[in-house]
Design a protein around this motif. Structure first.
Motif, PDB file in Angstrom:
ATOM      1  N   SER A 225      -3.031   3.966 -33.834  1.00 43.48           N
ATOM      2  CA  SER A 225      -4.200   3.221 -34.316  1.00 43.48           C
ATOM      3  C   SER A 225      -5.389   4.173 -34.285  1.00 43.48           C
ATOM      4  O   SER A 225      -5.463   5.035 -33.404  1.00 43.48           O
ATOM      5  CB  SER A 225      -4.492   2.004 -33.432  1.00 43.48           C
ATOM      6  N   THR A 227      -8.377   3.092 -33.656  1.00 40.73           N
ATOM      7  CA  THR A 227      -9.419   2.509 -32.794  1.00 40.73           C
ATOM      8  C   THR A 227      -8.964   2.515 -31.340  1.00 40.73           C
ATOM      9  O   THR A 227      -7.795   2.292 -31.026  1.00 40.73           O
ATOM     10  CB  THR A 227      -9.739   1.045 -33.198  1.00 40.73           C
ATOM     11  N   VAL A 230      -7.368  -1.010 -30.086  1.00 47.73           N
ATOM     12  CA  VAL A 230      -5.957  -1.268 -30.405  1.00 47.73           C
ATOM     13  C   VAL A 230      -5.057  -0.263 -29.684  1.00 47.73           C
ATOM     14  O   VAL A 230      -4.002  -0.623 -29.155  1.00 47.73           O
ATOM     15  CB  VAL A 230      -5.721  -1.237 -31.937  1.00 47.73           C
ATOM     16  N   ARG A 231      -5.486   0.998 -29.628  1.00 47.58           N
ATOM     17  CA  ARG A 231      -4.663   1.989 -28.912  1.00 47.58           C
ATOM     18  C   ARG A 231      -4.488   1.569 -27.450  1.00 47.58           C
ATOM     19  O   ARG A 231      -3.404   1.665 -26.891  1.00 47.58           O
ATOM     20  CB  ARG A 231      -5.294   3.386 -28.971  1.00 47.58           C
ATOM     21  N   TYR A 265       2.643   7.510 -36.216  1.00 44.62           N
ATOM     22  CA  TYR A 265       1.984   6.221 -36.441  1.00 44.62           C
ATOM     23  C   TYR A 265       3.043   5.157 -36.678  1.00 44.62           C
ATOM     24  O   TYR A 265       3.616   5.044 -37.765  1.00 44.62           O
ATOM     25  CB  TYR A 265       1.049   6.341 -37.654  1.00 44.62           C
ATOM     26  N   ASN A 272      -1.749  -2.801 -36.715  1.00 41.19           N
ATOM     27  CA  ASN A 272      -2.369  -1.510 -37.068  1.00 41.19           C
ATOM     28  C   ASN A 272      -2.078  -1.115 -38.516  1.00 41.19           C
ATOM     29  O   ASN A 272      -2.119   0.062 -38.837  1.00 41.19           O
ATOM     30  CB  ASN A 272      -1.877  -0.412 -36.117  1.00 41.19           C
ATOM     31  N   ASP A 273      -1.751  -2.086 -39.354  1.00 38.74           N
ATOM     32  CA  ASP A 273      -1.271  -1.725 -40.698  1.00 38.74           C
ATOM     33  C   ASP A 273      -2.188  -2.193 -41.830  1.00 38.74           C
ATOM     34  O   ASP A 273      -1.748  -2.331 -42.960  1.00 38.74           O
ATOM     35  CB  ASP A 273       0.161  -2.253 -40.912  1.00 38.74           C
ATOM     36  N   SER A 274      -3.475  -2.438 -41.514  1.00 30.72           N
ATOM     37  CA  SER A 274      -4.382  -2.933 -42.561  1.00 30.72           C
ATOM     38  C   SER A 274      -4.945  -1.784 -43.395  1.00 30.72           C
ATOM     39  O   SER A 274      -4.868  -0.607 -43.004  1.00 30.72           O
ATOM     40  CB  SER A 274      -5.547  -3.706 -41.916  1.00 30.72           C
ATOM     41  N   SER A 276      -8.041  -1.218 -43.777  1.00 34.41           N
ATOM     42  CA  SER A 276      -9.152  -0.592 -43.043  1.00 34.41           C
ATOM     43  C   SER A 276      -8.618   0.350 -41.958  1.00 34.41           C
ATOM     44  O   SER A 276      -9.238   1.374 -41.657  1.00 34.41           O
ATOM     45  CB  SER A 276     -10.099  -1.659 -42.486  1.00 34.41           C
ATOM     46  N   ASP A 277      -7.454   0.051 -41.391  1.00 30.11           N
ATOM     47  CA  ASP A 277      -6.834   1.008 -40.453  1.00 30.11           C
ATOM     48  C   ASP A 277      -6.559   2.334 -41.163  1.00 30.11           C
ATOM     49  O   ASP A 277      -6.828   3.407 -40.625  1.00 30.11           O
ATOM     50  CB  ASP A 277      -5.512   0.447 -39.901  1.00 30.11           C
ATOM     51  N   GLU A 280      -9.742   4.249 -41.669  1.00 30.84           N
ATOM     52  CA  GLU A 280     -10.232   4.821 -40.406  1.00 30.84           C
ATOM     53  C   GLU A 280      -9.404   6.047 -39.996  1.00 30.84           C
ATOM     54  O   GLU A 280      -9.932   7.026 -39.468  1.00 30.84           O
ATOM     55  CB  GLU A 280     -10.181   3.773 -39.286  1.00 30.84           C
ATOM     56  N   VAL A 281      -8.104   5.969 -40.215  1.00 32.78           N
ATOM     57  CA  VAL A 281      -7.245   7.125 -39.904  1.00 32.78           C
ATOM     58  C   VAL A 281      -7.691   8.326 -40.734  1.00 32.78           C
ATOM     59  O   VAL A 281      -7.844   9.446 -40.224  1.00 32.78           O
ATOM     60  CB  VAL A 281      -5.754   6.803 -40.184  1.00 32.78           C
TER      61      VAL A 281
END
Ligand code: SF4
Length: 356
Positions: A225, A227, A230-231, A265, A272-274, A276-277, A280-281
């Motif tokens: 993730s 973030t 979430v991590r 990942y 964690n699969d959106s 926006s994720d 961010e990655v």
């Protein structure tokens, strides 16, 4: 000397130079180390009595003072397509560890455990359920590879090693770095540095220390993730090492070694699969010598996590690629062989490994 078990020296715990010193200590010429290495590694012979070019008295002396710690499988299980075999190897103290053999088109890869159990408590992992039992010695890690080689036809051998089985390698730092040096010995397993991967959940001081070792291995880091929140929910260690510090340490690793760092990942549905994720990655890894390896999650019994559907995996992949991130989807090897690390050992501990 390191690597003593029951008062005896495990030959697999030694670099060639250390083995030469060991034989010097016995009052023998240094070349004895080369002879024994050839037997232990190239000829896959663990019994000193069969090492016919050693004098009889030395064979007896070695039997009293040393051993070749090639591990023996107490259970094994292969995937339906035969490309993956998971082994449960017995240890001298009655513990057991898992190793996996993967048959690729380009050769054989051994996935090696570095600890019995693990104390990192990642929420999706079976290896950590009973906590850390103990660290493995270098020889017990090398012995997993020689144990697999011993089961292969003579013309085949393991040519790649990944420290990605049970345990956190950077929590058993010295033994793992020495494992890398021992399996790299040309007269030993002769596994090239670039064919060795160390996988960590993101222990920043360990990554920085490893960067200074001058090893040309691949570093693989569990991202899972972009973030911290979430991590942390997936990997408690993230509470200690924020994701930006992990990525900074990986940039240092890349700068020091010239090697591209891989971020693992595991895509988990709704976690964690959106889109926006993915964005961010891409922002987090922007401009680094990095590579993202998307892993369809191996389901673990008793956890709430489910793998993302194939369509979502594809979309996540395309999003990252379109944002300039080097990305791959790991080919599935494990399904049906208690794929996630630690599952075979746990089944065995419950008596389920019989007859596999
Ligand atoms: S995923 Fe790796 S580091 Fe995390 S608990 Fe499992 S073995 Fe330990």
């Amino acid at each position: 000397m390191l690597g003593i078990s029951d008062g005896k020296q495990d030959i697999l715990d030694l670099t060639l130079r250390e083995a030469e010193e060991f034989f010097e200590g016995l009052g023998e010429p240094r070349y004895r180390a080369r002879q024994v290495f050839r037997w232990a590694y190239a000829r896959r012979q663990a019994d000193f009595a069969a090492m016919s070019d050693l004098p009889a008295w030395l064979r007896e002396r070695l039997t009293e003072t040393a051993f070749v710690g090639t591990l023996r499988a107490v259970a094994q299980k292969s995937s339906r397509d035969g490309r993956t075999t998971k082994f449960l190897f017995g240890l001298a103290d009655g513990e057991a560890v898992e190793s996996v053999l993967m048959r690729h088109d380009y050769g054989y890869t051994a996935c090696v455990s570095s600890q019995v159990g693990c104390r990192m408590a990642c929420g999706f992992c079976a290896s950590t359920r009973g906590g850390l039992v103990r660290n493995l010695r270098t020889g017990e890690m090398v012995g997993q590879v020689t144990g697999i080689n011993a089961l292969l036809p003579a013309e085949h051998r393991v040519s790649r090693a990944v420290l990605m089985g049970s345990g956190e390698p950077l929590d058993n730092y010295e033994s793992c770095v020495k494992f890398i040096r021992v399996v790299n010995e040309p007269l030993g397993l002769n596994i090239g540095m670039r064919h060795i991967t160390l996988s960590t959940c993101g222990i920043v001081p360990g990554i920085l220390r490893l960067a200074r070792e001058g090893l040309q291995i691949t570093l693989s880091v569990s991202l899972h993730s972009p973030t911290d929140a979430v991590r942390r929910s997936l990997m408690p260690v993230a509470g200690k090492y924020p994701v930006r510090e992990v990525v900074r340490a990986c940039r240092e690793y890349g700068d020091a070694t010239g090697r591209r760092v891989t971020f693992e990942y595991a895509l988990i549905e709704g976690v964690n699969d959106s889109d926006s994720d993915a964005r961010e990655v891409a922002r987090l890894l922007n401009g680094g010598l990095f590579h993202v390896n998307i892993i369809p999650l191996n389901p673990v019994r008793g956890t709430p996590y489910r793998r993302s559907p194939p369509r979502r995996v594809k979309e996540f992949y395309v999003l990252l690629e379109n944002m300039g991130i080097a990305v791959t989807v790991r080919r599935e090897f494990g399904i049906g062989v208690d794929a996630a690390c630690g599952q075979l050992r746990r089944r065995s501990a419950r008596g389920g490994a019989d007859g596999m």
